[in-house]
Motif scaffolding. Sequence first.
Motif, PDB file in Angstrom:
ATOM      1  N   TRP A 170       0.859  -1.201   0.000  1.00  0.00           N
ATOM      2  CA  TRP A 170       0.000   0.000   0.000  1.00  0.00           C
ATOM      3  C   TRP A 170       0.890   1.245   0.000  1.00  0.00           C
ATOM      4  CZ3 TRP A 170      -0.951  -3.635   4.107  1.00  0.00           C
ATOM      5  CH2 TRP A 170      -2.090  -4.425   3.963  1.00  0.00           C
ATOM      6  N   PRO A 171       1.633   1.529  -1.051  1.00  0.00           N
ATOM      7  CA  PRO A 171       2.573   2.666  -1.029  1.00  0.00           C
ATOM      8  C   PRO A 171       1.903   4.008  -0.759  1.00  0.00           C
ATOM      9  CG  PRO A 171       2.335   1.776  -3.253  1.00  0.00           C
ATOM     10  CD  PRO A 171       1.693   0.789  -2.327  1.00  0.00           C
ATOM     11  N   GLY A 172       0.688   4.193  -1.249  1.00  0.00           N
ATOM     12  CA  GLY A 172      -0.007   5.463  -0.993  1.00  0.00           C
ATOM     13  C   GLY A 172      -0.355   5.623   0.471  1.00  0.00           C
ATOM     14  N   ALA A 173      -0.860   4.567   1.095  1.00  0.00           N
ATOM     15  CA  ALA A 173      -1.192   4.615   2.523  1.00  0.00           C
ATOM     16  C   ALA A 173       0.062   4.767   3.367  1.00  0.00           C
ATOM     17  CB  ALA A 173      -1.941   3.343   2.917  1.00  0.00           C
ATOM     18  N   TYR A 174       1.122   4.110   2.943  1.00  0.00           N
ATOM     19  CA  TYR A 174       2.418   4.227   3.616  1.00  0.00           C
ATOM     20  C   TYR A 174       2.863   5.688   3.649  1.00  0.00           C
ATOM     21  CZ  TYR A 174       7.547   3.670   4.078  1.00  0.00           C
ATOM     22  OH  TYR A 174       8.871   3.771   4.452  1.00  0.00           O
ATOM     23  N   ALA A 175       2.701   6.383   2.514  1.00  0.00           N
ATOM     24  CA  ALA A 175       3.087   7.794   2.439  1.00  0.00           C
ATOM     25  C   ALA A 175       2.226   8.645   3.362  1.00  0.00           C
ATOM     26  CB  ALA A 175       2.979   8.289   1.001  1.00  0.00           C
ATOM     27  N   ILE A 176       0.942   8.348   3.448  1.00  0.00           N
ATOM     28  CA  ILE A 176       0.040   9.110   4.327  1.00  0.00           C
ATOM     29  C   ILE A 176       0.476   8.986   5.780  1.00  0.00           C
ATOM     30  CG2 ILE A 176      -2.314   9.236   5.237  1.00  0.00           C
ATOM     31  CD1 ILE A 176      -3.269   8.389   2.407  1.00  0.00           C
ATOM     32  N   ILE A 177       0.751   7.748   6.222  1.00  0.00           N
ATOM     33  CA  ILE A 177       1.182   7.543   7.606  1.00  0.00           C
ATOM     34  C   ILE A 177       2.524   8.230   7.856  1.00  0.00           C
ATOM     35  CG2 ILE A 177       1.791   5.825   9.346  1.00  0.00           C
ATOM     36  CD1 ILE A 177      -1.187   5.887   8.566  1.00  0.00           C
ATOM     37  N   LYS A 178       3.412   8.164   6.888  1.00  0.00           N
ATOM     38  CA  LYS A 178       4.712   8.808   7.051  1.00  0.00           C
ATOM     39  C   LYS A 178       4.568  10.318   7.173  1.00  0.00           C
ATOM     40  CE  LYS A 178       9.433   8.565   5.283  1.00  0.00           C
ATOM     41  NZ  LYS A 178      10.338   7.927   4.295  1.00  0.00           N
ATOM     42  N   ASN A 179       3.619  10.906   6.431  1.00  0.00           N
ATOM     43  CA  ASN A 179       3.422  12.362   6.441  1.00  0.00           C
ATOM     44  C   ASN A 179       2.626  12.855   7.647  1.00  0.00           C
ATOM     45  OD1 ASN A 179       4.783  12.621   4.005  1.00  0.00           O
ATOM     46  ND2 ASN A 179       2.921  12.483   2.769  1.00  0.00           N
ATOM     47  N   TYR A 180       1.913  11.962   8.325  1.00  0.00           N
ATOM     48  CA  TYR A 180       1.033  12.326   9.434  1.00  0.00           C
ATOM     49  C   TYR A 180       1.799  13.073  10.527  1.00  0.00           C
ATOM     50  CZ  TYR A 180      -2.000  11.619  13.528  1.00  0.00           C
ATOM     51  OH  TYR A 180      -2.777  11.789  14.644  1.00  0.00           O
ATOM     52  N   VAL A 195      -5.467  20.619   6.742  1.00  0.00           N
ATOM     53  CA  VAL A 195      -4.298  20.104   7.457  1.00  0.00           C
ATOM     54  C   VAL A 195      -3.858  18.766   6.886  1.00  0.00           C
ATOM     55  CG1 VAL A 195      -3.420  19.307   9.682  1.00  0.00           C
ATOM     56  CG2 VAL A 195      -4.904  21.320   9.585  1.00  0.00           C
ATOM     57  N   TRP A 196      -4.833  17.832   6.736  1.00  0.00           N
ATOM     58  CA  TRP A 196      -4.446  16.471   6.385  1.00  0.00           C
ATOM     59  C   TRP A 196      -4.386  16.182   4.875  1.00  0.00           C
ATOM     60  CZ3 TRP A 196      -8.088  14.055   3.478  1.00  0.00           C
ATOM     61  CH2 TRP A 196      -9.434  14.367   3.695  1.00  0.00           C
ATOM     62  N   LYS A 197      -5.024  17.017   4.065  1.00  0.00           N
ATOM     63  CA  LYS A 197      -5.021  16.717   2.627  1.00  0.00           C
ATOM     64  C   LYS A 197      -3.613  16.681   2.041  1.00  0.00           C
ATOM     65  CE  LYS A 197      -7.854  17.390  -1.442  1.00  0.00           C
ATOM     66  NZ  LYS A 197      -8.984  18.149  -2.051  1.00  0.00           N
ATOM     67  N   PRO A 198      -2.691  17.578   2.465  1.00  0.00           N
ATOM     68  CA  PRO A 198      -1.322  17.480   1.940  1.00  0.00           C
ATOM     69  C   PRO A 198      -0.628  16.171   2.310  1.00  0.00           C
ATOM     70  CG  PRO A 198      -1.720  19.656   2.873  1.00  0.00           C
ATOM     71  CD  PRO A 198      -2.895  18.820   3.242  1.00  0.00           C
ATOM     72  N   TRP A 199      -1.108  15.466   3.355  1.00  0.00           N
ATOM     73  CA  TRP A 199      -0.493  14.198   3.719  1.00  0.00           C
ATOM     74  C   TRP A 199      -0.708  13.128   2.665  1.00  0.00           C
ATOM     75  CZ3 TRP A 199      -2.896  13.965   9.325  1.00  0.00           C
ATOM     76  CH2 TRP A 199      -2.403  15.054  10.074  1.00  0.00           C
ATOM     77  N   LEU A 200      -1.714  13.346   1.782  1.00  0.00           N
ATOM     78  CA  LEU A 200      -2.011  12.362   0.738  1.00  0.00           C
ATOM     79  C   LEU A 200      -1.014  12.414  -0.407  1.00  0.00           C
ATOM     80  CD1 LEU A 200      -4.631  12.417   2.402  1.00  0.00           C
ATOM     81  CD2 LEU A 200      -5.906  12.169   0.289  1.00  0.00           C
ATOM     82  N   SER A 201      -0.177  13.436  -0.431  1.00  0.00           N
ATOM     83  CA  SER A 201       0.837  13.548  -1.482  1.00  0.00           C
ATOM     84  C   SER A 201       2.002  12.635  -1.158  1.00  0.00           C
ATOM     85  CB  SER A 201       1.343  14.996  -1.598  1.00  0.00           C
ATOM     86  OG  SER A 201       0.257  15.866  -1.845  1.00  0.00           O
ATOM     87  N   LYS A 202       2.440  11.891  -2.150  1.00  0.00           N
ATOM     88  CA  LYS A 202       3.542  10.956  -1.936  1.00  0.00           C
ATOM     89  C   LYS A 202       4.864  11.713  -1.835  1.00  0.00           C
ATOM     90  CE  LYS A 202       1.310   7.027  -4.166  1.00  0.00           C
ATOM     91  NZ  LYS A 202       1.405   5.980  -5.187  1.00  0.00           N
TER      92      LYS A 202
END
Length: 315
Positions: A263-273, A308-315
Amino acid sequence: MIRNLLCASLLGGLCLMGRSAIAAPESHDPIKLTLNDWTGELITAHIMGDILKKAGYNIDYVPADYLAQFSGMENGDLTVAPEVWATTAQEALQAAVKTGKVEDLGSSGMQAREEWWFPEYMKEKCPGLPNWEALKKCGEVFSTPETDPKGRYLGGPSTWGGHDEERIEALDLPFEVVHAGTDAALFAELKSAYERKAPIILWIYTPHWVPIKYKGEFVEFPRYEPGCYENPSWGINKDAKYDCGKPYGPIWKAVWSGMKDKWPGAYAIIKNYKFDNKTMGELDARVDLNGEKVEDVAQDWVNKHEAVWKPWLSK
């Protein structure tokens, strides 16, 4: 004209397909977020989960023992541990990372402190506080029928770790640890004692609402250094480890190492959180003091803070 329309339609379809492909989850298998036994972690897990759902992922919430959860991540049965506190689980996290099956995704942005804490009014009954050495003379001040003549230290649930029994032995304190069954029971007992100005000393942590609502202080133990937990000859007691306070430090995010491929996209979201102590303390209070549901508080925050959280969706 017809040919142009067909081309436009085809190109439009390809564009839509492109946008869909970018947004589509890489796997429909559920991402499993752990639920530990304190309010802040539950809020964090549900905020992460709600954001991942908005990105199209399937989510399962799995109750898990705080320290035992790492073995579940190592074998892939659990995907994300939303809060790993450097104060109590740093050793467990490091051991899991060494296996190559768990990855530390860095700080959540929150800074943790967990330590013995007492209400301000206890300074009159135990002069010398917050210095830990005052406790050597004040055991009976904090005693209860079940611990008399020793003082009672009200610890968190036994699953939280923390080495309090070892600390008492290493520093030769006249205290006995009594573990609260849940964090709710811990804070309910504090509320009752505080209202009656009754003796109490207990495990308190931040980020949380307690240090904001109640006047009190953390006990100042010898400052933590890694050698304190590793080498008996490090500190005051040359024959024992844990003769110091608990470490301070970040609240980490940890994931199953296979997440970045599945899940690379979800991985990026958690990393950006990223989050902060003040906001988490306020959300904690809504649950513990106002009686709101964790799920509702988390969803409300997500709904109101898309910027706040929408930018976290960017890889």
